[in-house]
Design an enzyme around this catalytic site. Structure first.
Site, mmCIF file in Angstrom:
data_model
loop_
_atom_site.group_PDB
_atom_site.id
_atom_site.type_symbol
_atom_site.label_atom_id
_atom_site.label_comp_id
_atom_site.label_asym_id
_atom_site.label_seq_id
_atom_site.Cartn_x
_atom_site.Cartn_y
_atom_site.Cartn_z
ATOM 1 N N GLU A 218 18.513 -11.355 -20.856
ATOM 2 C CA GLU A 218 18.724 -10.132 -20.087
ATOM 3 C C GLU A 218 19.940 -9.328 -20.515
ATOM 4 O O GLU A 218 20.324 -8.385 -19.838
ATOM 5 C CB GLU A 218 18.787 -10.435 -18.593
ATOM 6 C CG GLU A 218 19.981 -11.253 -18.180
ATOM 7 C CD GLU A 218 20.136 -11.239 -16.657
ATOM 8 O OE1 GLU A 218 20.103 -10.152 -16.081
ATOM 9 O OE2 GLU A 218 20.277 -12.321 -16.078
ATOM 10 N N ASN B 238 3.113 -0.778 5.276
ATOM 11 C CA ASN B 238 3.355 -0.891 3.847
ATOM 12 C C ASN B 238 4.497 -1.867 3.700
ATOM 13 O O ASN B 238 5.608 -1.592 4.139
ATOM 14 C CB ASN B 238 3.732 0.478 3.263
ATOM 15 C CG ASN B 238 4.168 0.405 1.812
ATOM 16 O OD1 ASN B 238 4.130 -0.661 1.202
ATOM 17 N ND2 ASN B 238 4.585 1.523 1.263
ATOM 18 N N GLY B 239 4.230 -3.024 3.133
ATOM 19 C CA GLY B 239 5.278 -4.024 2.994
ATOM 20 C C GLY B 239 4.732 -5.407 3.237
ATOM 21 O O GLY B 239 3.542 -5.651 3.076
ATOM 22 N N CYS C 119 0.769 -1.221 0.000
ATOM 23 C CA CYS C 119 0.000 0.000 0.000
ATOM 24 C C CYS C 119 0.804 1.277 0.000
ATOM 25 O O CYS C 119 2.009 1.261 0.032
ATOM 26 C CB CYS C 119 -0.762 0.022 1.275
ATOM 27 S SG CYS C 119 0.430 -0.183 2.563
ATOM 28 N N MET D 111 22.458 -25.547 -16.539
ATOM 29 C CA MET D 111 21.302 -26.079 -17.251
ATOM 30 C C MET D 111 20.188 -26.405 -16.260
ATOM 31 O O MET D 111 20.315 -26.211 -15.073
ATOM 32 C CB MET D 111 21.686 -27.287 -18.094
ATOM 33 C CG MET D 111 22.838 -26.937 -19.038
ATOM 34 S SD MET D 111 23.089 -28.063 -20.369
ATOM 35 C CE MET D 111 21.645 -27.833 -21.333
ATOM 36 N N LYS E 158 16.850 -20.678 -10.963
ATOM 37 C CA LYS E 158 17.369 -20.056 -9.747
ATOM 38 C C LYS E 158 16.495 -18.887 -9.313
ATOM 39 O O LYS E 158 16.955 -17.753 -9.221
ATOM 40 C CB LYS E 158 18.809 -19.586 -9.958
ATOM 41 C CG LYS E 158 19.004 -18.819 -11.261
ATOM 42 C CD LYS E 158 20.414 -18.283 -11.368
ATOM 43 C CE LYS E 158 20.631 -17.636 -12.708
ATOM 44 N NZ LYS E 158 21.959 -17.114 -12.895
#
Lengths: 370, 1138
Positions: B928, B266-267, B29, B511, B979
């Site tokens: 990435e 908040n969290g 929030c 892999m 991972k």
């Protein structure tokens, strides 16, 4: 299978950057195309058998799956997959089972629609434009849609510095100037929230307090957390303190700021950061490139550092000194900072109070290049 | 649709069904407050609060209706003059002095008769507690004027205001405690009353002489128009705290809006399960004079269906009511990272250390604002993961919020602009009329008692416990047999233990995992293999345990806890451990200790071989003996399998630990003893994590030491670790690094909070096992029960100690679990599948493809995966001619390649995939590492190397405006199957000129991707990043890639509310260029579960129609894709690896 991708010794030239091994790569696009068409054909066979005409019709039809009774296994026999095979329950009227509508991203509310309109000349012909407008925290991600327009029109080179100048008065919402394109300058008189200059892509961002304010800028917070995260190019000047995680993963932007919170310059790989004030804890963790210059008259910077990947050096080379001075001069020019002015006015004396943060690997590579 | 698949819902969460589990729901929030420092009430504060809340609208969430919000609310100092007037008009009552009357907003059933019953019950309880009932006032609301959405309206409770006056002679604090007891009593009684159909509507927003809360299932902008009290000019207060909620669902719920009674959050609390379990156990020993025998009526402190914020609030309130101050309680629950802070003052460190003996931290990203009217304060978690900014003005106003600019302030009036710093507190004391800096608050609190002296006198360390007895040496007898009976293999040594020592970290592999799930394996598998580690995604961030080591710690107090409600020196009389692994000598010292009243009970956790019910009896016996040990005054128990031999079979250490831990929690005694495991079974990082996660305080893995010592003697460690101490130290170092990383994956920074937090999910364990030993752990595919576990135990034991000596095998087995070998564990990729696939692809041979698919479907997949257990229900439908099915050319457009970066794989392979996908109209993914802008241009032959999907990962390599502009899809990679919850590293050797140019880095310098996106620590943050990316390229669809784990459906619903256009649910078996083996093997779930859970959850939330769903993970054949589609996804990911 070799399972050695992490060793750079892949014998078939896939997971390696070794030129000799890469030459052994035998794959061709048609191989991939062949295979995937056969997979699709295989799927069609199954669809026909189950009386399904399109993939959309298949979605969520768990009634067409059942547990294979024929499997005889000492452990798997007792496995119960019924939770997985349960049809989705409907709670609300009118629920649908696959994508039938578009999300409303609220783009029509963006301040950028107006900025794009006012930047028409620059977008079309590259002429300079100046814009001034009020801003409040609900104006989020200002300058980004405009940057997309600049990139579409002017391609990778974008526009010359300071072609589109936007002056914003007030408190800027989150992600001010995210991926800001080269040629755009955003100047905020006020303050800003989190993520200023996220992914900065060549643009320039300047933030300073209102001219009529009575507080000391260098002791007040001017912008929030995680500014310049993943910035690749461009410049940013903050007259005041910014919060945690400044310039994390910066790889090319140049920035001047008057104090930062914890974890500054974490994972930074390039660019320049000048800090004319205090830093928080764990400075430079995992920093492997770029340089930071920190003004530290009270000598409490060293204990804030995570020196796993860098060393602190005094400022010695003339190139460094000139670079630093030029950056501080610009900071003064853009933000009218008394801190910058004081340092410039007493330059020789101030110089002694600067620490240079130089990543070890980066230095090694630069030294070898010379 | 048949009715059985409908579950209409008026309010609250649906019950657990299929793969949906309401306990996975999360929220976050925007939060803020406005206050007058001098404590002067005014209506202006209300007006400011209104602006503050409305301008954080974008931080709140809304469901499938734009005008049904997730919740908004406000907490204010009780506006006394306003309520005096109200009481006069409504009840003709004159309210007594301040502190002698209370007002609270109470949610009640809509059904008239039920509401009457509730009111009667409440009135009766007020009378029983000796207080005076004044009246009920219906709170004026305007749903129409506020434009409240239909779903929220349907769920709306009746909102009534309760007025109570204090019994004569009670002071304010005594009256507050009475109010607390009244509220707790009626809440427990009514909410659990099964005769009321709307029992769960009953909820007290607050009931206090000091503060009042107005809240509901509203958008922030609706709050004030809805409650007309708030805009009444007479409504004056000196402080107002507001909150806007963003939840991961669309289910209507009024009581989950915040503020809670004394705080807003908040969290997210990552360690909730452990915190709640410990609080339950602590109830057994809690005592305080202020409540006397009434204490029991308050229990349970935390109600069953409480959210993380609600649980936090309940405990905070409990401590407050028991006499601790608000700031001190908050310091206890959210301590700074004190353990390794060299700059922190000793007094403060002592305070934190002392209190760590009483309670573990509530760990997770948190910005908490708390107030009891006297103080208002805010605190940030140790890592500063939420924003909190404030202005102080010259006219004594403080405005604090998640963002700045939410209340218009004349710049000339601003005295100071600040922010809350990690671990720091911000406190306003209205009585003193000033802002108290963190250092002063904490120094004052820390110097109230001589904590340092208490610790020096009371704290026990291993150094105190020199028993003088000799420990077991590492030269064990019949070591091979014992290793065999505990399931050691050559792979254990080669891939796990030896590298753990020599590389001093959890060993790396690459892999994806393609071997059989433990519950499908032919081999007897260790029970540890049935568990998957959970990890943080979206709603909280994983931590970088290496780069951000300053916040991490393994230090813990163990042994009996004192009474939570007292502050006496004796509470520090506990054993402090720096590391959960004990050497043989340390264990011996603890076993033999008799130090200032502390002694240890040894419990044998083996049973007689071939004894009827030996396994079951042993499990029962150890629980009984452990409980008896507490009653007999022992401080520690050691569960030991040292006696393992031909005639004694060990219980699995994990089962034993789990059974005893759970037994003691249920007996409310767990916090009264330390639980130590002496075992030959645990050796890997994953094992130690499971043991501590299910309650172990310390572990002595003696056989791991012996096995490594033997390896050393045989020369496998070279000249290193030449003596036993060095070897044990080296092992502990590797384990520490590995455990910190596993904790960090979930965003947890201290072992103290990780312990008992059960951050795991089981795959294929039966209900009876989970209920008994791993209570509360998700296990959605049931199967392996105690009988099978017993069989596995006996089969393993027989490997080491066969009936006939001649059956003994002179070497360890090699099961081929990590690397395929003939006759070993099943793998999906084996020589047969690979050879056929290569022929099929290169020669376009349908025969070879058929052979590949047949082998893959019928053998490999069947033996390894859940989908292998399914078949098509052909009898349910009629077949159609294949010509009526949509053409292959349409189907292939749905295919996408896995996200492998250029950098991780070579240029040649990366570009080949891109060209192939572009030829087919499918989509390739940059991975990435960015993309060379050369590739954005079409080639002369009409081919294109441009990847349609541009990934945006935590490293943001090469993510520029130009890169984003050249995308059809922008994919936010939250996690990766191999991972999840971890970052990555590209070693310097792989960074050549070109890769460096594209990634904007320096050739030869290694690169790190952080574990979290540093702009996503919470659900509202991903909404922001999605919005940012959409602005950067309006034509691109935005995709979010998650990894399957329990609760992924809930996360997906939240991400869909955050406006993603597309979702990828990756399976745990995706590939990687490099990752710890622990992660490859033990984190994440098969996509079959993830996709099915996501589809089920999205449909239940009426959000499925907004997103495309895609999956990846070892999809190889038409059959794989068909099953994925039936269990719900739309696009599929091809298996590009060859």
């Amino acid at each position: 299978m070799m399972r050695k991708c992490h060793l750079n010794t892949c014998p078939v030239g896939i997971a390696t950057q070794d030129p000799e091994l890469r030459a052994k790569f035998k794959g061709k696009p048609e191989h991939v195309v062949n295979y995937l068409f056969m997979v699709a054909e295989d799927l069609r066979g199954i669809m026909a058998e189950l009386g399904i005409r399109t993939v959309n019709e298949m979605i969520g039809r768990v009634d067409l799956l059942k547990t294979d009774e024929a499997i005889d296994h000492w452990k798997a026999d007792g496995l119960d997959l019924s939770n997985m095979l349960q049809p989705a329950k409907v709670v609300f009227e009118g629920t649908q089972f696959y994508k039938t509508m578009q999300q409303d991203h609220g783009l029509d509310m963006a301040l950028d629609n107006e900025l794009i309109r006012q930047s028409r000349l620059a977008l079309e012909t590259g002429d300079k434009v100046d814009i001034e407008t009020e801003i409040i925290n609900t104006n989020r991600v200002v300058g980004t849609m405009l940057s997309n327009e600049v990139a579409k029109r002017w391609k990778e080179a974008m526009l010359p510095e300071d072609t589109i100048n936007i002056k914003l008065n007030g408190s800027a919402g989150q992600s001010l100037g995210a991926w800001l394109a080269k040629g755009i300058t955003l100047t905020v008189e006020g303050d800003a929230n989190d993520y200023v200059g996220k992914g900065l892509s060549g643009g320039k961002i300047i933030v300073y307090p209102p001219k009529n304010s009575s507080f000391k800028a260098e002791e007040s917070v001017i912008a929030g957390n995680v500014n310049l995260y993943g910035a690749t190019a461009g410049e940013a000047y903050f007259r005041g303190i910014v919060a945690e995680r400044f310039a994390v993963r910066n790889s090319g932007a140049v920035a001047v700021v008057e104090g930062i919170g914890d974890h500054g310059c974490e994972y930074m790989t390039g660019g320049r950061v000048v800090i004319l004030g205090k830093t928080g804890r764990n400075f430079g963790a995992g920093m492997s490139g770029g340089i930071a210059y920190v003004w530290d008259p009270e000598n409490d910077f060293p204990k804030q550092c995570n020196t796993g990947t860098f060393e602190l050096e005094p400022l010695a080379s003339i190139d460094d000194i000139l670079e630093l001075k030029a950056m501080i001069k610009k900071h003064f020019l853009y933000t009218d900072s008394p801190v910058a002015k004081n340092i410039l006015d007493n330059w020789e004396q101030s110089l002694r109070h600067f620490a240079k943060v130089m990543p070890t690997d980066y230095k090694r590579v630069l030294d070898n290049a010379v | 649709m048949s009715n059985e698949n409908r579950i209409p819902l008026k309010f609250g969460y649906p019950k657990k069904t299929g793969l949906y589990d309401p306990s996975q729901e999360k929220d976050s929030c925007g939060v803020g407050f406005v206050a007058n420092i001098k404590g002067r009430p005014s209506h202006q504060i209300m007006l400011d609060a209104y602006h503050l809340n409305s301008r954080m609208d974008h931080r709140g969430g809304c469901g499938f209706e734009a005008n049904t919000g997730d919740g908004a609310g406000i907490l204010m100092a009780l506006p006394k003059s306003f309520f005096r007037k109200v009481a006069k008009t409504e009840f003709d009552a004159d309210l007594a002095d301040t502190g002698q009357f209370a007002v609270g907003n109470i949610f009640l059933p809509q059904v008239d008769e039920e509401r009457d019953i509730c009111r009667q019950t409440i009135n009766q309880i007020i009378a029983e507690e000796g207080q005076t009932f004044i009246g009920w006032r219906e709170v004026p609301t305007d749903a129409k004027g506020a434009n409240v959405g239909p779903a929220a309206l349907l769920a709306q409770p009746r909102i009534e205001q309760l007025f109570i006056a204090a019994d004569t002679g009670l002071d304010q604090e005594q009256f507050e405690r009475k109010l607390y007891v009244i509220r707790k009593r009626f809440t427990h009684r009514l909410r659990l009353d099964t005769s009321l159909t709307e029992a769960k509507q009953v909820y007290a927003c607050s009931l206090s002489t000091k503060v009042i809360v107005y809240k509901g299932m509203l958008t922030p902008g609706q709050l004030f128009p809805f409650y007309s009290d708030l805009t009444n000019p007479d409504f004056e207060t000196h402080m107002a705290m507001v909150h806007s909620r963003f939840s991961t669902n669309t289910f209507p719920s009024w009581d989950r809006a915040q503020p809670n009674r004394f705080m807003s959050h908040n969290g997210e609390i990552n360690t909730l399960r452990g915190n709640v379990n410990s609080m339950v156990a602590r109830q057994g020993k809690a005592k305080t004079d202020v409540f006397g025998d009434k204490l029991k009526t308050i229990f349970p402190i935390i109600d069953d269906d409480c959210s993380d914020s609600g649980s936090f609030d309940s405990v905070l309130e409990f401590m407050l009511m028991s006499g601790r101050s608000l700031p001190a309680s908050v310091m206890m629950m959210i301590p700074e990272a004190w353990q390794s802070d060299t700059n922190m003052g000793q007094a403060k460190k002592d305070f934190y250390e002392y209190h760590s003996a009483l309670m573990e931290p509530w760990d997770g990203p948190a910005s908490i604002v708390f107030s009891d009217g006297h103080y208002i304060g805010a605190v940030l978690d140790r890592n500063g993961l939420r924003p909190s900014r404030y202005y102080v003005t010259h006219d004594d106003k403080v405005i604090m919020a998640s963002e700045v600019g939410v209340v218009q302030v004349d710049p000339e009036n601003v005295k100071l602009k600040g922010r809350l710093q990690p671990g720091k507190m911000f406190l306003l004391d209205f009585a003193e009329g000033r802002l108290i800096p963190d250092e002063e608050v904490k120094t004052t609190i820390a110097s109230k008692k001589p904590y340092g002296q208490w610790l020096a006198e009371q704290k026990v360390t291993l150094g105190h416990l020199s028993s003088g007895s000799a420990a077991h040496s590492l030269d064990g007898e019949n070591i091979l047999q014992r290793m065999q009976s505990f399931g050691y293999t050559t792979e254990t040594m080669q891939f796990m233990l030896i590298p753990l020592l020599t590389e001093s970290r959890d060993p790396l592999g690459s892999m994806g995992n393609d071997s059989a799930l433990a519950c499908l394996s032919d081999k007897p598998r260790m029970i540890y293999d049935y568990f998957k580690q959970l990890f943080a995604q979206v709603t909280n961030p994983p931590i970088d345990s290496i780069r951000e080591e300053i916040v991490m710690s393994l230090r813990c107090f163990i042994g009996p806890e004192g009474n939570l409600l007292q502050t006496t020196p004796e509470q520090a009389h506990r054993l402090s451990l720096d590391h959960p692994i004990l050497s043989n000598q340390q264990l011996t010292d603890i076993r033999g200790m008799s130090y200032r009243g502390m002694k240890t009970k040894l419990i044998d956790s083996t049973f007689k071989n071939l004894e009827t019910n030996g396994f079951e009896n042993a499990l029962n016996r150890i629980c009984t003996e452990a409980e008896a040990a507490i009653d007999d005054g022992f401080a520690f128990v050691i569960l030991s399998d040292r006696l393992t031999s031909a005639s004694r079979v060990p219980l699995s250490a994990l089962l034993a630990c789990g059974a005893v831990h759970q037994h003691l929690i249920k007996a409310r005694k767990r916090t009264q003893i330390g639980l130590i495991i002496e075992t030959g079974e645990a050796r890997e990082v994953h094992h130690h994590c499971l043991l501590t996660g299910y309650g172990a305080d310390a572990i002595n893995p003696y056989l791991a030491f012996e096995a490594l010592w033997q390896a050393q003697q045989e020369g496998f460690l070279g000249a290193l670790f030449a003596d036993e101490d060095a070897l044990v130290t080296g092992y502990k170092k590797g384990v520490a690094k590995g455990m910190l990383k596993v904790m960090a994956k979930m965003g947890i920074s201290t072992l103290h909070s990780y312990k008992g937090a059960q951050i795991f999910e089981a795959v294929g364990l039966a209900d009876d096992v989970v209920t008994r030993c791993f209570t509360g752990t998700a296990s959605r595919v049931e199967g392996v029960n105690f009988d099978l576990l017993k069989q596995e135990t006996e089969r393993r034991h027989a490997l080491g100690f066969p009936k006939r000596d001649s059956d003994r095998i002179p070497v360890l087995a090699n099961p081929g679990d990590i690397h395929w070998r003939s006759g070993g564990e099943a793998h999906m990729w084996n020589p047969d599948t690979i050879a056929n696939l290569q022929v099929a692809a290169r020669t376009n041979s349908t025969e070879a493809y058929a052979a590949f698919a047949k082998h893959s479907n019928e053998n490999a997949t069947r033996r390894c995966t859940l989908r292998g257990l399914l078949q098509f229900n052909v009898s349910a439908t009629d077949a159609i001619p294949i010509s009526e099915v949509e053409p292959t050319s349409e189907i292939v457009k749905r295919f996408a390649t896995g996200a492998m970066s250029f950098g991780s794989i070579s240029e040649e392979s990366h570009e080949t995939l891109a060209i192939a996908m572009n030829r087919m109209g499918g989509k390739s993914n940059t991975g990435e590492g960015g993309e060379d802008s050369e590739r954005f241009n079409m080639l002369h032959n009409g081919d294109s190397k441009r990847s349609a999907i541009k990934q945006v990962a935590s490293g943001r390599f090469g993510v520029t405006a130009w890169y984003l502009t050249n995308a059809d899809e922008l994919q936010i990679k939250i996690a990766q199957g191999a991972k999840p919850g971890e970052g990555g590293e590209l070693p310097g050797g792989k960074v050549d000129e070109k890769i460096a140019r594209i990634r904007h880095s320096t050739p030869g310098v290694g690169l790190i991707s952080p574990p979290p996106h540093h702009d996503i620590y919470s659900i509202e943050d991903i909404a922001q990043l999605i919005h940012d990316l959409k602005n950067a390229n309006r034509k691109a669809r935005i995709s979010v890639k998650l990894v399957a784990e329990v609760g992924v459906g809930t996360i997906a619903a939240g991400v869909t509310k955050a406006k993603t256009d597309h979702l990828v649910i990756a399976g745990h078996d995706g590939g990687t260029g490099a990752s710890p083996l622990t992660s490859i093997k033990h984190a994440g779930l098969p996509w079959e579960l993830g996709v099915a859970e996501t589809h089920q959850t999205l449909v239940m939330n009426n959000l499925r129609s907004r997103v495309t769903l895609q999956t990846d993970g070892q999809l190889k054949t038409g059959r794989d894709i068909a099953i994925a589609a039936y269990s719900a996804q739309k696009n599929t990911d091809s298996p590009p690896r060859r």
